[in-house]
Design an enzyme around this catalytic site. Structure first.
Site, PDB file in Angstrom:
ATOM      1  N   ASP A   1       9.418  -2.399  -7.933  1.00 27.44           N
ATOM      2  CA  ASP A   1       8.217  -3.359  -7.775  1.00 27.44           C
ATOM      3  C   ASP A   1       7.013  -2.464  -7.109  1.00 27.44           C
ATOM      4  O   ASP A   1       7.163  -1.659  -6.112  1.00 27.44           O
ATOM      5  CB  ASP A   1       8.409  -4.395  -6.953  1.00 27.44           C
ATOM      6  CG  ASP A   1       7.040  -5.156  -6.839  1.00 27.44           C
ATOM      7  OD1 ASP A   1       6.188  -4.775  -7.820  1.00 27.44           O
ATOM      8  OD2 ASP A   1       6.907  -6.171  -6.022  1.00 27.44           O
TER       9      ASP A   1
ATOM     10  N   ASP B   1      -0.137  -2.611 -12.073  1.00 28.76           N
ATOM     11  CA  ASP B   1       1.114  -3.168 -11.415  1.00 28.76           C
ATOM     12  C   ASP B   1       2.258  -3.548 -12.593  1.00 28.76           C
ATOM     13  O   ASP B   1       1.986  -4.083 -13.618  1.00 28.76           O
ATOM     14  CB  ASP B   1       0.621  -4.731 -10.867  1.00 28.76           C
ATOM     15  CG  ASP B   1       1.604  -5.275  -9.991  1.00 28.76           C
ATOM     16  OD1 ASP B   1       2.391  -4.662  -9.311  1.00 28.76           O
ATOM     17  OD2 ASP B   1       1.782  -6.448 -10.017  1.00 28.76           O
TER      18      ASP B   1
END
Length: 551
Positions: free
Chosen positions: A227, A431
């Site tokens: 992540d 992201d």
């Protein structure tokens, strides 16, 4: 357009020259001198005109000639511009590309990981880590977390993905806003989190892709989510006061020879947003989520093994108290920009470079991958500078200047809509864990309207979830759609059609995969990143996009 013809004498005694120009309506013949047949071929039946009257007629003809000269000049001028005018529509022609229509992808099977875990686990514990530290490159395959969600239809998985996405976007936006509002930027990240209930796989919004790696010595292999929106690396640990269900046995640090606790006075402990200290003076960490899920335990150092490459003394959270539905994966590998993320901790070893490539599962059987080291930049890429948020160091901020649709810049989308101000408000981040790109509302409305105009020949369908621009493409196998280009500073990224018009059901409904947000923060999501190798060159403080980079 009809021709205007004229005769003119090119010089004394020379032949008459005839030239033609275009007029909108009628044919006009013009002669600057009296025509010969007026003088030489008069009918004998006509009465003879007096000499004075003939002269008067000639003078009147000359005046008419003078009156027509400006008109002829203007017509000639506009006639010379005609080729450019006729070619102008070609320059403004809508640019399109073909989209092969594919259904929602079926749930992926969990990959058979290429590393030999049994062989790696049997390697000597005394194997030198010095030799492994000389390695400058490591690569891992990635899988989407849908592979850990069993017995669900493609439609159900897509609904869950959108739910996770909404939760993540809300969490990121709230965290960024809190950081901007905090004096000096000192915001406690554990207080922020993912705000709706967990529905599958991991805690809401904690990431979309996972890999398999070894923890400890000898390595115990577990699934870990990667992540870019998180920093702390953590894994569930025995003994468990509370642990959620995971695919593999829970990691037991007492069986690892490389596990080491961190003292409360250690600089590593002070890097945590909210460090704690237990009765044994060992550093405590906590990561909480807005839905009530959390992980808490000892902050420690441990060896991580990626295939056969070992990385020693990585600061990780060893979670003994973990609550929530983090089903499947054992923990999280933070790839953020903060000092405790894995790229920051191992940066010197891998020359502060890493990249990932996320495949479109509906169009490719190749695996997604992440690469650390110089090989992360193995393909040509278009780079844009990284920006620094003075209040928040986790996210990767970039500068978006505008967007084009169909080959034309969208007028309502300007750089000011995406500006990161000195207080930490606004901006654009890249992201890996957000699926659908979010744009500030004014930018999204302008983009959506431009796309609708360019796709006006497609049959509109009903809205779907967060998507307000959908099309009924049932019964078709291919369509033409307007091109979409993201203009970052120094890098124009032209998106494949499958990265912005995506299937949302089994009935042939496809939707424009962007959405608006009332937050000032815009997010470039992983649907738009599919097929690109996204390169994070931290040493050069830049992010690159390499098309067709998953091969």
């Amino acid at each position: 357009m009809l021709p205007l013809s004229a005769h003119r004498r090119t010089g004394p005694g020379l032949k008459r020259a005839r030239f033609s120009i275009l007029l909108p309506s009628s044919i006009i013949y013009y002669s600057p001198l009296p025509a010969p047949f007026h003088q030489q071929h008069r009918s004998s039946s006509l009465p003879r005109r007096s000499s004075a009257k003939a002269k008067m007629t000639a003078m009147e003809g000359g005046k008419k000639t003078l009156h027509l000269l400006p008109l002829l000049f203007l017509v000639s001028f506009f006639n010379s511009l005609l080729p450019a005018v006729l070619s102008a529509p070609a320059a403004l022609q809508l640019q399109t590309q073909s989209l092969a229509l594919r259904p929602l992808p079926s749930p992926p099977a969990v990959a058979s990981w290429p590393e030999s875990e049994a062989a790696a686990a049997l390697e000597s514990e005394s194997e030198s880590e010095t030799s492994s530290s000389a390695a400058t490159t490591l690569s891992m395959e990635l899988q989407h977390i849908d592979a850990l969600s069993f017995n669900l239809t493609p439609q159900a998985l897509f609904h869950l993905r959108l739910q996770r996405d909404a939760s993540r976007v809300q969490s990121i936006s709230e965290f960024a806003a809190a950081a901007a509002a905090a004096p000096g930027g000192n915001v406690s990240r554990p207080r922020m989190g993912f705000s709706s209930s967990v529905v599958s796989g991991l805690a809401q919004g904690s990431g979309e892709y996972f890999t398999r790696l070894g923890v400890g010595t000898p390595p115990r292999y577990v699934y870990m989510v990667l992540d870019t929106g998180s920093d702390v690396v953590w894994v569930q640990c025995a003994p468990c006061r509370r642990c959620y269900s995971q695919t593999d046995p829970v990691f037991d640090p007492s069986k690892s020879t490389s596990f080491a606790a961190i003292s409360c006075s250690s600089p590593l402990c002070r890097r945590l947003d909210s460090p704690g200290c237990n009765q044994r003076r060992r550093c405590q960490y906590q990561v909480s989520y807005g839905d009530g899920s959390f992980t808490l335990g000892e902050f420690s150092t441990e060896t991580l093994t990626f295939r056969r490459t070992r990385v020693g003394r990585v600061a990780i959270g060893c979670g003994h108290d973990n609550e929530g539905l983090f089903i499947g994966a054992a923990g999280l590998l933070g790839l953020g920009r903060g000092t405790l993320s894995f790229p920051s901790q191992a940066g010197r070893r891998f020359n502060n470079k890493f990249s990932y490539c996320l495949v479109d599962r509906s169009a490719s059987t190749r695996p997604s991958s992440v690469i650390f080291g110089d090989a992360a930049l193995s393909r040509p890429a278009r780079f844009t500078p990284l920006l620094k948020n003075p209040k928040l160091d986790t996210f990767y901020y970039v500068e978006l200047l505008g967007i084009s649709v169909g080959g034309t810049r969208v007028p309502g989308i300007t750089a000011s809509l995406f500006k990161l101000d000195p207080a930490g408000n606004g901006g654009v981040i890249v992201d890996s864990g957000t699926s659908v790109t979010r744009l500030t509302r004014p930018a999204y409305v302008a983009l959506r309207d431009a796309f609708r105009a360019g796709a006006s020949t497609l049959k509109r369908g009903p809205d779907f979830s967060l998507f307000d621009t959908c099309y009924d493409l049932s019964g078709r196998t291919e369509v033409k759609v307007p091109t979409v280009v993201l203009h970052f500073r120094g890098a124009d990224v032209s998106l494949p059609a499958s990265n912005y018009l995506i299937p949302v059901d089994s009935k042939g409904t496809f939707c424009f995969a962007f959405a608006g947000t009332m937050s000032g923060l815009s997010i470039v999501g992983n649907i738009q990143q599919q097929g690109f190798r996204v390169v994070f060159d931290l040493a050069g403080s830049r992010v690159g996009f390499s098309p067709r980079g998953c091969a």
